[in-house]
Enzyme design. Structure first.
Site, PDB file in Angstrom:
ATOM      1  N   GLU A  27      40.171  35.810  42.584  1.00 23.30           N
ATOM      2  CA  GLU A  27      41.322  35.733  43.287  1.00 23.30           C
ATOM      3  C   GLU A  27      40.753  35.424  44.876  1.00 23.30           C
ATOM      4  O   GLU A  27      39.610  35.664  45.189  1.00 23.30           O
ATOM      5  CB  GLU A  27      42.074  37.163  43.474  1.00 23.30           C
ATOM      6  CG  GLU A  27      43.154  37.264  44.452  1.00 23.30           C
ATOM      7  CD  GLU A  27      43.960  38.679  44.178  1.00 23.30           C
ATOM      8  OE1 GLU A  27      43.733  39.535  43.434  1.00 23.30           O
ATOM      9  OE2 GLU A  27      45.051  38.670  44.592  1.00 23.30           O
ATOM     10  N   ASN A  72      47.818  39.482  43.557  1.00 24.68           N
ATOM     11  CA  ASN A  72      48.786  39.634  44.839  1.00 24.68           C
ATOM     12  C   ASN A  72      48.808  38.255  45.614  1.00 24.68           C
ATOM     13  O   ASN A  72      49.900  38.287  46.099  1.00 24.68           O
ATOM     14  CB  ASN A  72      48.349  40.848  45.773  1.00 24.68           C
ATOM     15  CG  ASN A  72      48.605  42.084  44.742  1.00 24.68           C
ATOM     16  OD1 ASN A  72      49.085  42.220  43.715  1.00 24.68           O
ATOM     17  ND2 ASN A  72      47.821  43.289  45.206  1.00 24.68           N
ATOM     18  N   ASN A 172      52.435  37.616  39.133  1.00 23.73           N
ATOM     19  CA  ASN A 172      51.599  38.790  39.024  1.00 23.73           C
ATOM     20  C   ASN A 172      52.412  40.046  39.684  1.00 23.73           C
ATOM     21  O   ASN A 172      52.888  40.253  40.654  1.00 23.73           O
ATOM     22  CB  ASN A 172      50.550  38.688  40.169  1.00 23.73           C
ATOM     23  CG  ASN A 172      49.436  39.626  40.208  1.00 23.73           C
ATOM     24  OD1 ASN A 172      48.818  39.992  39.312  1.00 23.73           O
ATOM     25  ND2 ASN A 172      49.597  40.283  41.213  1.00 23.73           N
ATOM     26  N   GLU A 173      52.125  41.117  38.680  1.00 20.00           N
ATOM     27  CA  GLU A 173      52.663  42.439  38.949  1.00 20.00           C
ATOM     28  C   GLU A 173      54.029  42.535  39.735  1.00 20.00           C
ATOM     29  O   GLU A 173      54.128  42.981  40.788  1.00 20.00           O
ATOM     30  CB  GLU A 173      51.505  43.348  39.822  1.00 20.00           C
ATOM     31  CG  GLU A 173      50.455  43.614  39.132  1.00 20.00           C
ATOM     32  CD  GLU A 173      49.266  44.334  39.768  1.00 20.00           C
ATOM     33  OE1 GLU A 173      49.623  44.625  40.907  1.00 20.00           O
ATOM     34  OE2 GLU A 173      48.397  44.837  39.382  1.00 20.00           O
ATOM     35  N   TYR A 244      43.022  50.345  36.228  1.00 18.57           N
ATOM     36  CA  TYR A 244      42.027  50.520  37.151  1.00 18.57           C
ATOM     37  C   TYR A 244      41.740  52.155  36.944  1.00 18.57           C
ATOM     38  O   TYR A 244      42.515  52.844  36.982  1.00 18.57           O
ATOM     39  CB  TYR A 244      42.143  50.295  38.627  1.00 18.57           C
ATOM     40  CG  TYR A 244      42.186  48.678  38.782  1.00 18.57           C
ATOM     41  CD1 TYR A 244      41.286  47.751  38.740  1.00 18.57           C
ATOM     42  CD2 TYR A 244      43.505  48.282  38.859  1.00 18.57           C
ATOM     43  CE1 TYR A 244      41.225  46.442  38.884  1.00 18.57           C
ATOM     44  CE2 TYR A 244      43.570  46.642  39.131  1.00 18.57           C
ATOM     45  CZ  TYR A 244      42.496  45.852  38.970  1.00 18.57           C
ATOM     46  OH  TYR A 244      42.598  44.551  39.475  1.00 18.57           O
ATOM     47  N   GLU A 292      43.880  42.569  34.064  1.00 19.66           N
ATOM     48  CA  GLU A 292      43.017  43.329  35.270  1.00 19.66           C
ATOM     49  C   GLU A 292      42.570  44.634  34.635  1.00 19.66           C
ATOM     50  O   GLU A 292      43.485  45.584  34.368  1.00 19.66           O
ATOM     51  CB  GLU A 292      44.259  43.331  36.427  1.00 19.66           C
ATOM     52  CG  GLU A 292      44.262  42.212  37.054  1.00 19.66           C
ATOM     53  CD  GLU A 292      45.077  42.171  38.418  1.00 19.66           C
ATOM     54  OE1 GLU A 292      44.750  43.337  39.142  1.00 19.66           O
ATOM     55  OE2 GLU A 292      45.726  41.506  38.825  1.00 19.66           O
ATOM     56  N   GLN A 358      37.125  42.329  39.464  1.00 22.08           N
ATOM     57  CA  GLN A 358      37.024  40.691  39.606  1.00 22.08           C
ATOM     58  C   GLN A 358      35.725  40.308  39.401  1.00 22.08           C
ATOM     59  O   GLN A 358      35.019  40.952  38.797  1.00 22.08           O
ATOM     60  CB  GLN A 358      37.708  40.226  40.922  1.00 22.08           C
ATOM     61  CG  GLN A 358      39.225  40.784  41.103  1.00 22.08           C
ATOM     62  CD  GLN A 358      39.831  40.076  42.201  1.00 22.08           C
ATOM     63  OE1 GLN A 358      39.256  39.245  43.063  1.00 22.08           O
ATOM     64  NE2 GLN A 358      41.125  40.668  42.331  1.00 22.08           N
TER      65      GLN A 358
HETATM   66  O1  AHR Z   1      42.419  42.986  41.691  1.00 27.02           O
HETATM   67  C1  AHR Z   1      42.971  43.615  42.856  1.00 27.02           C
HETATM   68  C2  AHR Z   1      44.409  43.813  42.827  1.00 27.02           C
HETATM   69  O2  AHR Z   1      44.963  44.702  42.085  1.00 27.02           O
HETATM   70  C3  AHR Z   1      45.288  42.401  42.397  1.00 27.02           C
HETATM   71  O3  AHR Z   1      45.324  41.518  43.617  1.00 27.02           O
HETATM   72  C4  AHR Z   1      46.595  42.822  41.886  1.00 27.02           C
HETATM   73  O4  AHR Z   1      47.217  42.315  41.004  1.00 27.02           O
HETATM   74  C5  AHR Z   1      46.243  44.246  41.409  1.00 27.02           C
HETATM   75  O5  AHR Z   1      46.992  45.241  42.018  1.00 27.02           O
END
Ligand code: AHR
Length: 506
Positions: A27, A72, A172-173, A244, A292, A358
């Protein structure tokens, strides 16, 4: 010492190993691109400004598909800014990370970087602040061979061959109120359906990923997927999942069992997608793109909300390539990453694409210093070794293991494992989640018909919080596990506490 036993049956196939399971994510965030993969002044930089020492580590990591350019970031991105002569590219504000974007790296350079790393491009379109037409324009620029305004522009910009991008993320999201242009499930589902329909009209063999909830903790988790898929089911191929994990308040036992949450997450999304499919009397199955996933110390404590403090974020300075999200990972983090990857493999029948988020510097397995070295974080190892050894079919192991109670995920097994088997070799991946005790595991591998242990490595340390840093880049690395022995079709191995292990058979 704990004891566990695992039965492996060559016929108990979940699905073939999908190489896209080993995808990653770049990203335009912090130092992932600038001062990460790209540093024109670095002694290893090539003519495009890409660091070749980083390229070597990416190849060793064994990542396959790479999602780009966000995240994002994509929701405020104008792709046109990042192509053409570099000295003419505009400098913009990136609202997502309150950063200055110079656009010195764009699609054409990134496609060239991907060739160096033997990776596949997975491109995201901006559906936060843009729409169908801009997505179609990007598709034309990226994939149309020649003879149209935008394909000829790509050729004039130095990329004569189309980039042939197959996988595309539809935004995205889009459910998160931190996302520029976030939407309701209804609004997004309609926009995603119309964008997907248009993109597939232009190129029917595209594989399109519609946004799922940005996490299983979102209050609308499940409902969002249902509504979005009710609108878009016919036109899309994947629904995205993002997760995450981190250790909260010193509860290492719960953290080590994070993969149970990933299991629940996947099962829920599969059930929701199939529910919509049944309602539509569709024979098509929507696959999951877990695009992700990682360990990320996002929250200071359990009580933290999902978003950064907006007041603090809004007062931060606008900077180019700031040091953001540069988590330094421990052995325990690597054990969790290895275990999450095992879980993705166990769901290979429905999770057919995934991206470790990432790749470089930003919650990443690879770290760099400007003008300095690039090195492997602890989390690098379970990923690279699994990517190298897993092939053929994923097998469903039957695991008899002691269990322990966790505050966050209920009862967890002390030992978790998955195996893959190919024509003439196999691999078993294991974790020991016990905080203090080693475990001896016996694995019945008779049905695999293989006679030798060809490799056995374990990642562990007397200190589960040991890390690799700039000053101690090789503090943690996997070591041979000499206890692994195969006799009469039974593989026996001893696993240290808080450890990840890979064993290859041939
Ligand atoms: O990976 C970091 C961020 O986490 C990304 O930009 C977003 O998609 C997620 O919230």
């Amino acid at each position: 010492m704990a004891r566990a036993h695992i039965e492996l049956d060559k016929q108990a196939v979940i699905a073939p190993v999908n190489r896209r399971t080993f995808g990653s994510f770049v990203e335009h965030l912090g130092r992932c691109v600038y001062d990460g993969i790209y540093e024109p002044g670095h002694e290893t930089a090539n003519e495009d400004g890409f660091r070749l020492d980083v390229v070597e580590l990416v190849k060793e990591l064994g990542s396959t598909t790479i999602r780009y350019p966000g995240g994002n970031f994509v929701s405020g991105f104008r792709w046109e800014d990042s192509v053409g002569p570099r000295d003419k590219r505009p400098v913009r504000r990136d609202l997502a990370w309150r950063s200055i974007e110079t656009n010195q790296v764009g699609l054409d350079e990134f496609a060239r970087w991907l060739k160096l790393t033997d990776s596949e491009l997975m491109l995201a379109v901006n559906l936060g602040t843009r729409g169908i037409l801009e997505a179609l324009d990007l598709l034309e620029y990226a994939n149309h061979p020649s003879g149209t305004a935008l394909s000829d522009l790509r050729i004039a910009n130095g990329s004569p061959e189309p980039h042939n991008v197959r996988m595309w993320c539809l935004g995205n999201e889009m459910d998160g109120n931190w996302q520029t242009g976030f939407m309701s499930a209804d609004d997004y589902g309609k926009l995603a359906a119309r964008t997907a329909q248009a993109m597939k009209t232009a190129q029917p063999d595209l594989e399109l990923v519609v946004c799922g909830s940005s996490g299983s903790g979102m209050p609308h988790f499940g409902d969002w997927e249902r509504t979005v898929l009710e609108h878009s089911y016919e036109f899309v191929d994947y629904v995205s999942c993002h997760a995450y994990y981190q250790e909260y308040n010193g509860d290492l036992g719960s953290f080590l069992a994070s993969s149970l949450d990933m299991d629940y997450f996947i099962d829920t999304v599969v059930a929701t997608a199939d529910h919509v499919g049944y309602k539509k009397r569709s024979s098509k199955k929507i696959m999951l793109s877990f695009d992700e996933w990682n360990v990320w110390y996002l929250h200071k404590s359990d009580e933290d909300g999902d978003n950064p403090d907006p007041a603090a974020a809004a007062s931060a300075e606008w900077r180019h390539a700031p040091r953001l999200l540069e988590d330094v990972y421990s052995v325990a983090d690597a054990v969790v990453v290895g275990n999450l990857l095992m879980t993705l493999l166990k769901h290979s029948d429905r999770v057919t694409s995934a991206s470790l988020a990432q790749l470089v510097n930003v919650i990443a397995p690879i770290m760099t210093e400007p003008g300095g070295p690039a090195w492997r974080q602890t989390t690098f190892y379970p990923f690279s070794i699994t990517s190298r050894l897993a092939s053929g079919n994923v097998l469903r192991p039957v695991i008899e293991s002691p269990t322990y109670d966790t505050a966050r995920h209920g009862q967890a097994s002390v030992i978790d494992a998955v195996a893959t088997v190919d024509d003439d070799h196999a691999a078993v991946f294991l974790v020991n989640r016990d905080l203090t005790e080693p475990a001896t595991v016996t694995i019945d591998v008779r049905s695999l018909g293989l006679a030798r242990v060809t490799e056995a490595v374990t990642l562990a340390d007397a200190d589960p919080y040991a890390k690799n840093t700039l000053s101690e880049q090789n503090r943690v690395a996997p070591a041979p596990n000499d206890s692994a022995a195969l006799a009469d079709g039974v593989l026996t191995v001893t696993l240290p506490p808080v450890s990840w292990t890979a064993i290859a058979l041939g």
